[in-house]
Design a protein around this motif. Structure first.
Motif, PDB file in Angstrom:
ATOM      1  N   SER A 207      12.768 -50.004  -2.709  1.00  0.00           N
ATOM      2  CA  SER A 207      12.687 -51.453  -2.886  1.00  0.00           C
ATOM      3  C   SER A 207      13.854 -52.086  -2.133  1.00  0.00           C
ATOM      4  N   ALA A 208      13.546 -52.747  -1.033  1.00  0.00           N
ATOM      5  CA  ALA A 208      14.592 -53.253  -0.144  1.00  0.00           C
ATOM      6  C   ALA A 208      15.358 -54.428  -0.737  1.00  0.00           C
ATOM      7  N   ALA A 209      14.772 -55.141  -1.704  1.00  0.00           N
ATOM      8  CA  ALA A 209      15.441 -56.288  -2.324  1.00  0.00           C
ATOM      9  C   ALA A 209      15.888 -55.973  -3.743  1.00  0.00           C
ATOM     10  N   ASP A 210      16.140 -54.701  -4.017  1.00  0.00           N
ATOM     11  CA  ASP A 210      16.464 -54.239  -5.366  1.00  0.00           C
ATOM     12  C   ASP A 210      17.870 -54.680  -5.769  1.00  0.00           C
ATOM     13  N   ARG A 211      18.001 -55.206  -6.985  1.00  0.00           N
ATOM     14  CA  ARG A 211      19.296 -55.592  -7.544  1.00  0.00           C
ATOM     15  C   ARG A 211      19.625 -54.764  -8.797  1.00  0.00           C
ATOM     16  N   THR A 212      18.867 -53.671  -8.989  1.00  0.00           N
ATOM     17  CA  THR A 212      19.101 -52.775 -10.120  1.00  0.00           C
ATOM     18  C   THR A 212      19.587 -51.407  -9.658  1.00  0.00           C
ATOM     19  N   ILE A 213      18.996 -50.868  -8.604  1.00  0.00           N
ATOM     20  CA  ILE A 213      19.506 -49.672  -7.925  1.00  0.00           C
ATOM     21  C   ILE A 213      19.699 -50.064  -6.465  1.00  0.00           C
ATOM     22  N   ASP A 214      20.906 -49.897  -5.962  1.00  0.00           N
ATOM     23  CA  ASP A 214      21.213 -50.338  -4.605  1.00  0.00           C
ATOM     24  C   ASP A 214      20.227 -49.750  -3.593  1.00  0.00           C
ATOM     25  N   PRO A 215      19.642 -50.556  -2.718  1.00  0.00           N
ATOM     26  CA  PRO A 215      18.671 -50.025  -1.748  1.00  0.00           C
ATOM     27  C   PRO A 215      19.232 -48.927  -0.860  1.00  0.00           C
ATOM     28  N   ASP A 216      20.502 -49.014  -0.480  1.00  0.00           N
ATOM     29  CA  ASP A 216      21.073 -47.953   0.351  1.00  0.00           C
ATOM     30  C   ASP A 216      21.209 -46.650  -0.420  1.00  0.00           C
ATOM     31  N   LEU A 217      21.450 -46.724  -1.710  1.00  0.00           N
ATOM     32  CA  LEU A 217      21.458 -45.518  -2.538  1.00  0.00           C
ATOM     33  C   LEU A 217      20.062 -44.921  -2.588  1.00  0.00           C
ATOM     34  N   GLN A 218      19.047 -45.764  -2.729  1.00  0.00           N
ATOM     35  CA  GLN A 218      17.673 -45.273  -2.692  1.00  0.00           C
ATOM     36  C   GLN A 218      17.378 -44.582  -1.366  1.00  0.00           C
ATOM     37  N   ARG A 219      17.780 -45.200  -0.276  1.00  0.00           N
ATOM     38  CA  ARG A 219      17.531 -44.602   1.040  1.00  0.00           C
ATOM     39  C   ARG A 219      18.256 -43.265   1.177  1.00  0.00           C
ATOM     40  N   PHE A 220      19.485 -43.190   0.666  1.00  0.00           N
ATOM     41  CA  PHE A 220      20.239 -41.938   0.714  1.00  0.00           C
ATOM     42  C   PHE A 220      19.500 -40.837  -0.038  1.00  0.00           C
ATOM     43  N   MET A 221      19.043 -41.134  -1.258  1.00  0.00           N
ATOM     44  CA  MET A 221      18.365 -40.112  -2.056  1.00  0.00           C
ATOM     45  C   MET A 221      17.053 -39.696  -1.410  1.00  0.00           C
ATOM     46  N   ALA A 222      16.313 -40.655  -0.851  1.00  0.00           N
ATOM     47  CA  ALA A 222      15.042 -40.327  -0.195  1.00  0.00           C
ATOM     48  C   ALA A 222      15.261 -39.453   1.023  1.00  0.00           C
ATOM     49  N   GLU A 223      16.280 -39.780   1.797  1.00  0.00           N
ATOM     50  CA  GLU A 223      16.557 -38.983   2.995  1.00  0.00           C
ATOM     51  C   GLU A 223      17.045 -37.592   2.623  1.00  0.00           C
ATOM     52  N   ARG A 224      17.883 -37.505   1.592  1.00  0.00           N
ATOM     53  CA  ARG A 224      18.406 -36.209   1.170  1.00  0.00           C
ATOM     54  C   ARG A 224      17.291 -35.265   0.744  1.00  0.00           C
ATOM     55  N   MET A 225      16.267 -35.797   0.076  1.00  0.00           N
ATOM     56  CA  MET A 225      15.177 -34.935  -0.380  1.00  0.00           C
ATOM     57  C   MET A 225      14.086 -34.749   0.670  1.00  0.00           C
ATOM     58  N   LYS A 226      14.315 -35.374   1.856  1.00  0.00           N
ATOM     59  CA  LYS A 226      13.326 -35.299   2.941  1.00  0.00           C
ATOM     60  C   LYS A 226      11.962 -35.788   2.466  1.00  0.00           C
ATOM     61  N   ALA A 227      11.998 -36.890   1.727  1.00  0.00           N
ATOM     62  CA  ALA A 227      10.780 -37.426   1.137  1.00  0.00           C
ATOM     63  C   ALA A 227       9.957 -38.198   2.155  1.00  0.00           C
ATOM     64  N   ARG A 228       8.664 -38.210   1.954  1.00  0.00           N
ATOM     65  CA  ARG A 228       7.783 -39.169   2.616  1.00  0.00           C
ATOM     66  C   ARG A 228       8.183 -40.532   2.051  1.00  0.00           C
ATOM     67  N   THR A 229       8.643 -41.433   2.908  1.00  0.00           N
ATOM     68  CA  THR A 229       9.280 -42.656   2.432  1.00  0.00           C
ATOM     69  C   THR A 229       8.600 -43.897   2.974  1.00  0.00           C
ATOM     70  N   ILE A 230       8.391 -44.858   2.083  1.00  0.00           N
ATOM     71  CA  ILE A 230       7.981 -46.195   2.492  1.00  0.00           C
ATOM     72  C   ILE A 230       9.044 -47.165   2.009  1.00  0.00           C
ATOM     73  N   GLU A 231       9.145 -48.294   2.654  1.00  0.00           N
ATOM     74  CA  GLU A 231      10.105 -49.308   2.248  1.00  0.00           C
ATOM     75  C   GLU A 231       9.363 -50.614   2.025  1.00  0.00           C
ATOM     76  N   LEU A 232       9.554 -51.191   0.851  1.00  0.00           N
ATOM     77  CA  LEU A 232       8.845 -52.402   0.455  1.00  0.00           C
ATOM     78  C   LEU A 232       9.833 -53.547   0.274  1.00  0.00           C
TER      79      LEU A 232
END
Length: 260
Positions: A207-232
């Motif tokens: 969630s690119a406009a997230d104010r509950t979990i930082d979006p860059d933290l989300q991106r870090f976790m997604a990249e670390r797990m090599k996840a199939r990722t979408i950004e909304l």
């Protein structure tokens, strides 16, 4: 369109086919075709928060179950998820939102779980201090809106509307705030002892406009797990504000790519 046997026996290549979704995407991982979907909610919510997603997946033939996460302690929440997983009759996609990602990470090791989906969710590594990980990123505004009655925590209405459900109509956000489940302070101290994303196909909706979990933290976790990722372009509640995109990602994880 209801899924039939032929759909469930498609190859992993077909299961990994690309899906047209809003925002940035990364490559999919092969998934075992699955008809069961189990959902786990996080803090400030209950199992009904998945209703808009479930309403889109059921007509496709998926068997959906939303866990009522007790929000008391990590072991008790894990038991609640595993009881539901034990009842599934075959491969199952495990989906978590927000704190529910802790349960996806821990319970995703269950033998019936075929793929994982994180929706603006926590995705720690085994024995990782999630608070320390999150501390490497700017503190999310919603954290300032948590209030406690003893050990029972909840989000104020102001913070809920602004920082948790910022892209929902105000009237609906107020209803969701009114029915939020309180959580026990002890829940936040739990650590997972396994990281299922290291062995299971994983998918992440940032969630690119997230104010509950930082979006860059989300991106870090997604990249670390090599996840199939979408950004909304969504608040923390993308499962409600953008259920079509979230549903399509879950269907893809289940080996049923959305039609273009």
């Amino acid at each position: 369109m209801t899924m039939n046997r032929r759909m469930f026996t498609k190859t992993a290549t077909a299961a990994a086919a690309s899906v047209l979704l809003a925002g940035r995407t990364t490559a999919a991982q092969p998934s075992i075709p699955s008809r069961n979907i189990v959902f786990v909610h996080g803090l400030f919510a209950d199992g009904s928060c998945w209703a808009d997603v479930i309403a889109r997946l059921q007509p496709m033939g998926f068997h959906c179950t939303s866990v009522q996460n007790p929000l008391t302690s990590l072991p008790e929440a894990q038991e609640a998820v595993e009881r539901v997983l034990d009842r599934q009759d075959g491969p199952t996609v495990l989906v978590g939102h927000s704190f529910g990602g802790m349960l996806v990470t821990q319970c995703g090791a269950h033998p019936r779980v075929s793929a994982l989906v994180y929706v603006a969710a926590r995705a720690p590594d085994a024995d990782e201090d999630y608070a320390a990980l999150a501390g490497r990123f700017p503190p999310p505004p919603a954290s300032q809106g948590i209030v406690y009655d003893g050990d029972e925590g909840r989000l104020t209405e102001e913070a809920f509307l602004r920082d948790f459900a910022g892209d929902l109509p105000e009237a609906r956000a107020r209803v969701l705030h009114a029915v939020q489940m309180p959580f026990d302070r002890a829940l936040l101290a739990g650590r997972v002892d396994t990281a299922a994303w290291r062995t299971k196909p994983s998918h992440y909706a940032v969630s690119a406009a997230d104010r509950t979990i930082d979006p860059d933290l989300q991106r870090f976790m997604a990249e670390r797990m090599k996840a199939r990722t979408i950004e909304l372009d969504a608040s923390h509640l993308s499962l409600i504000s953008q259920p079509e995109a979230v549903s399509a990602l879950i269907a893809e994880a289940a080996g049923h790519p959305a039609e273009k």
